[in-house]
Write a protein that holds these residues in place. Sequence first.
Motif, mmCIF file in Angstrom:
data_model
loop_
_atom_site.group_PDB
_atom_site.id
_atom_site.type_symbol
_atom_site.label_atom_id
_atom_site.label_comp_id
_atom_site.label_asym_id
_atom_site.label_seq_id
_atom_site.Cartn_x
_atom_site.Cartn_y
_atom_site.Cartn_z
ATOM 1 N N LEU A 39 75.190 25.141 13.657
ATOM 2 C CA LEU A 39 74.908 25.944 14.844
ATOM 3 C C LEU A 39 73.851 25.272 15.714
ATOM 4 O O LEU A 39 73.989 25.221 16.939
ATOM 5 N N ILE A 40 72.814 24.719 15.099
ATOM 6 C CA ILE A 40 71.775 24.012 15.853
ATOM 7 C C ILE A 40 72.369 22.829 16.603
ATOM 8 O O ILE A 40 72.046 22.590 17.764
ATOM 9 N N GLN A 41 73.252 22.084 15.949
ATOM 10 C CA GLN A 41 73.872 20.928 16.603
ATOM 11 C C GLN A 41 74.700 21.374 17.802
ATOM 12 O O GLN A 41 74.642 20.762 18.874
ATOM 13 N N GLU A 53 66.238 22.489 28.455
ATOM 14 C CA GLU A 53 65.329 21.941 27.460
ATOM 15 C C GLU A 53 64.826 23.105 26.617
ATOM 16 O O GLU A 53 64.496 24.174 27.153
ATOM 17 N N ALA A 54 64.782 22.920 25.314
ATOM 18 C CA ALA A 54 64.417 24.022 24.433
ATOM 19 C C ALA A 54 63.856 23.500 23.126
ATOM 20 O O ALA A 54 63.929 22.304 22.840
ATOM 21 N N ARG A 55 63.311 24.393 22.358
ATOM 22 C CA ARG A 55 62.889 24.092 20.997
ATOM 23 C C ARG A 55 63.664 25.040 20.098
ATOM 24 O O ARG A 55 63.595 26.257 20.252
ATOM 25 N N ILE A 56 64.425 24.487 19.188
ATOM 26 C CA ILE A 56 65.229 25.276 18.259
ATOM 27 C C ILE A 56 64.562 25.166 16.892
ATOM 28 O O ILE A 56 64.383 24.071 16.377
ATOM 29 N N VAL A 57 64.201 26.293 16.315
ATOM 30 C CA VAL A 57 63.504 26.303 15.031
ATOM 31 C C VAL A 57 64.317 27.119 14.033
ATOM 32 O O VAL A 57 64.639 28.277 14.286
ATOM 33 N N ARG A 77 62.469 25.538 8.278
ATOM 34 C CA ARG A 77 63.435 24.633 7.647
ATOM 35 C C ARG A 77 63.742 23.448 8.538
ATOM 36 O O ARG A 77 63.936 22.339 8.075
ATOM 37 N N GLU A 78 63.800 23.690 9.833
ATOM 38 C CA GLU A 78 64.097 22.607 10.777
ATOM 39 C C GLU A 78 63.509 22.971 12.123
ATOM 40 O O GLU A 78 63.486 24.128 12.505
ATOM 41 N N ASP A 79 63.011 21.965 12.816
ATOM 42 C CA ASP A 79 62.406 22.156 14.135
ATOM 43 C C ASP A 79 62.900 21.007 14.998
ATOM 44 O O ASP A 79 62.669 19.847 14.675
ATOM 45 N N ARG A 80 63.638 21.308 16.059
ATOM 46 C CA ARG A 80 64.219 20.256 16.884
ATOM 47 C C ARG A 80 63.930 20.518 18.348
ATOM 48 O O ARG A 80 64.123 21.609 18.841
ATOM 49 N N GLU A 81 63.448 19.495 19.027
ATOM 50 C CA GLU A 81 63.236 19.554 20.469
ATOM 51 C C GLU A 81 64.496 19.064 21.157
ATOM 52 O O GLU A 81 65.064 18.044 20.780
ATOM 53 N N VAL A 82 64.952 19.787 22.151
ATOM 54 C CA VAL A 82 66.112 19.378 22.934
ATOM 55 C C VAL A 82 65.578 18.891 24.273
ATOM 56 O O VAL A 82 64.981 19.659 25.023
ATOM 57 N N ARG A 83 65.756 17.628 24.556
ATOM 58 C CA ARG A 83 65.300 17.027 25.797
ATOM 59 C C ARG A 83 66.473 16.438 26.540
ATOM 60 O O ARG A 83 67.421 15.939 25.912
#
Length: 87
Positions: A39-41, A53-57, A77-83
């Motif tokens: 889902l994050i991907q 642009e967002a931060r998905i945690v 569990r996971e923290d990803r910055e979307v740039r």
Amino acid sequence: MLIIEVTNAREVMRQRIGPLGERLIGKVVDAEDQVEKALIQELENAFQEFGIEARIVSVQGPQLVGRDHLELPIQVREDREVRLSEE
């Protein structure tokens, strides 16, 4: 801020990996973790496509209680910055 609770992770994994793999759910495969990663991907791809642009945690622990309470003992569990890529 959005909060998305996946409520059928086991069923999704069961459909994806079939009856043999179903025995592994909860033992070797963490269904919730795998569904959240997928889902994050997908969210990351969609956000980039729309210029967001967002931060998905992804966190473990919060529980929705009814419609107006959220319990928050969390473990990230996971923290990803979307740039947006600069082309």
